[in-house]
Design an enzyme around this catalytic site. Structure first.
Site, PDB file in Angstrom:
ATOM      1  CG  HIS A   1      -0.243   0.044   2.538  1.00  0.00           C
ATOM      2  ND1 HIS A   1       0.305   1.202   3.064  1.00  0.00           N
ATOM      3  CD2 HIS A   1      -0.004  -0.923   3.469  1.00  0.00           C
ATOM      4  CE1 HIS A   1       0.835   0.955   4.246  1.00  0.00           C
ATOM      5  NE2 HIS A   1       0.672  -0.340   4.516  1.00  0.00           N
TER       6      HIS A   1
ATOM      7  CB  SER B   1       1.091   6.122  -3.398  1.00  0.00           C
ATOM      8  OG  SER B   1       1.502   7.396  -2.989  1.00  0.00           O
TER       9      SER B   1
ATOM     10  CG  ASP C   1      -2.699  11.619  -8.177  1.00  0.00           C
ATOM     11  OD1 ASP C   1      -2.669  12.447  -7.243  1.00  0.00           O
ATOM     12  OD2 ASP C   1      -2.236  10.465  -8.073  1.00  0.00           O
TER      13      ASP C   1
ATOM     14  CG  HIS D   1      -2.920   9.471  -4.829  1.00  0.00           C
ATOM     15  ND1 HIS D   1      -1.802   9.383  -5.634  1.00  0.00           N
ATOM     16  CD2 HIS D   1      -2.541   8.930  -3.633  1.00  0.00           C
ATOM     17  CE1 HIS D   1      -0.802   8.848  -4.960  1.00  0.00           C
ATOM     18  NE2 HIS D   1      -1.228   8.547  -3.759  1.00  0.00           N
TER      19      HIS D   1
END
Length: 514
Positions: free
Chosen positions: A237, A311, A464, A492
């Site tokens: 993540h 990310s 984003d 995002h």
């Protein structure tokens, strides 16, 4: 770099159609329509300039006030920490340049390669001549000038002010040295008074085994006769998130065929979700990668695997791929935080590169709101701690309020995803991974491009506002074989949330084509 045509065709067709319409209708509408269009364009341009000027003016006032507020909060937290836990807690707000004769001289490593040797801190005090090795510790932790000081400095390059050496206060040197040089010891079990102590955030403290491994959600195929050969996938993540970003979105959206073939591992990174949150950790790239190796690769004996990362997790995925080139079967990165550093900045060293990226990620602007939030989290140690105290420590209250407000009609898994972390983990991870890895990213991508043979897929949302789409396009240009997909009207988070089935199908296609 292969750009997915299905995503870009609409825009291209729209542009061609608009041009054709203008060509056909130009003669019929006459000069009046042309003058009206030109006047409208001038008005829009003037409004844009006025909006930028207003944003700059308001931002200067707001962030100048935050500079003062952070100093005040520093004193407040020192007093409260001592009252609550009977010890003074060091922080990084002792500014560079004022340490005096007993300060510590910081010399940044001059090696330009991202995988070269670490920075070295030379203790210049009279009592010691030792060297303190600071691998993966970002200069942005202890060099964050105020907005006014940053604006009035001279000799800058691209807004980055680099010097051959920095003077760091003894308090900061002791803080870093104490965290890096002390012998290994069990993580502190009791949470800090300003951190949440619920069973989700503090689940890692129930046993020694839990405190030495990350929390890993495993979705394995059901046993069959005869046994079916399976493949492994590791999900990582992003910043201030957790494994539920994957387990509550794409995991349920996978087809039955995928669930019967792939063994999926979604980790909570060190300091986030249900994973350990050691107060002594600096949350460096090395620590994060080693914990993933210990908790997933070695614990579950993964010989080869696919990687999917979002990310900030993309930096860790690249580090894993470089460290295990023969094991990675495919690399899927969503919104990677890759900001190509100009040569004039990179020539000044890793510290200048980190400063450059910090100013790109956190530009100290009040608009758009996500940039405002990122700037407060990145520039102000004690303001960001206050935000964590208000939001993360009280995430159970926010969850209840959200359920009441929506009458339980909206799933609240994102509250657990974004609010179950400590300030210490978020602060160090943000600086040491996103900013501190700036000088490594080019080398990582070059290794992926020229030394790895795995399939590479990059995804980004065009809307984003946290990480611009240029990040993914630049990464795709660095890895020519990468397939780049840009989703219109996605940001995002909604690059995954809201189109789970579509993205799950994309992943299955990537894994099948490997």
């Amino acid at each position: 770099m292969h750009i997915a045509t299905c995503v870009w065709q609409e825009k291209a067709a729209g542009g061609m159609g608009g041009a054709a319409a203008a060509a056909v209708g130009g003669g019929g509408k006459g000069a009046g329509a042309g003058e009206w269009g030109a006047a409208r364009a001038r008005v829009v341009a003037a409004l844009g300039v006025a909006g930028c000027a207003l944003n700059c003016a308001v931002s200067f006032m707001v962030f100048s006030a935050l500079d003062v507020l952070d100093v005040v909060l520093c004193l407040v937290y020192k007093l409260v920490d001592y009252a609550a836990e009977a010890e003074w807690k060091s922080c990084y707000c002792a500014a560079a340049g004022s340490a005096g004769p007993r300060g510590v001289q910081v010399a940044a490593a001059a090696a330009p390669a991202a995988v070269a040797g670490p920075k070295v801190v030379r203790l210049s005090s009279e009592s010691s001549s030792a060297k303190l090795q600071l691998e993966d510790v970002s200069d942005t932790l202890y060099v964050r000038p105020s907005l006014l000081a940053d604006a009035t400095r001279t000799g800058s390059s691209n807004g980055v002010h680099a010097a051959p050496a920095l003077t760091v206060s003894p308090a900061i040197a002791e803080l870093i040295r104490g965290k890096m040089d002390r012998p290994p010891r069990p993580p502190r079990q009791a949470p800090c008074w300003s951190d949440c102590d619920c069973k989700v955030c503090h689940a890692w403290s129930v046993s020694p085994a839990s405190s030495s491994h990350l929390y890993v959600h495993v979705q394995a195929p059901p046993p069959t006769l005869p046994p079916v050969e399976t493949e492994d996938v590791v999900f990582i993540h992003g910043f201030i998130s957790s494994s539920v970003f994957w387990t509550e979105t794409v995991f349920p959206a996978f087809s039955p065929a995928a669930r019967s073939r792939y063994r999926m591992f979604a980790v909570d990174l060190l300091g986030f979700g249900r994973s350990p949150k050691p107060a002594e950790s600096l949350y460096t790239l090395r620590e994060h990668v080693e914990m993933i190796e210990r908790s997933v690769l070695r614990r579950y004996r993964l010989g080869s695997f696919h990687v999917v990362a979002h990310s900030l997790g993309s930096v860790l995925a690249l580090a894993l791929a470089v460290k295990h080139p023969a094991a990675v079967k495919s690399l899927t990165l969503l919104a990677p935080p890759y900001f190509p550093v100009p040569e004039s900045v990179s020539a000044a060293g890793a510290g200048a590169a980190a400063q450059y990226v910090m100013r790109r990620v956190a530009p100290r602007r009040v608009w758009p709101p996500i940039a405002f939030g990122g700037s407060m989290a990145c520039w102000y140690e004690h303001v960001s701690r206050t935000i964590c105290l208000t939001i993360c420590r009280q995430h159970r209250v926010w969850d209840r309020l959200f359920r009441i407000f929506t009458r339980n009609r909206v799933r609240t898994f994102l509250i657990e995803a974004f609010m179950c972390h400590t300030h210490n983990a978020a602060w160090h991870t943000l600086h040491n991974i996103i900013c501190g890895s700036a000088a490594r990213m080019d080398a990582y991508l070059d290794v992926v491009a020229h030394q790895l043979s795995c399939k590479v897929a990059l995804f980004h949302g065009r809307d984003d506002e946290l990480l611009p789409v240029d990040c993914t396009l630049a990464a795709g240009a660095r890895v020519p074989r990468a397939r780049v997909t840009v989703y219109d009207r996605k940001d995002h988070i909604t690059i995954v949330v809201g189109q789970e089935k579509l993205f799950a199908a994309e992943l299955e296609a990537i894994w099948r084509a490997d």
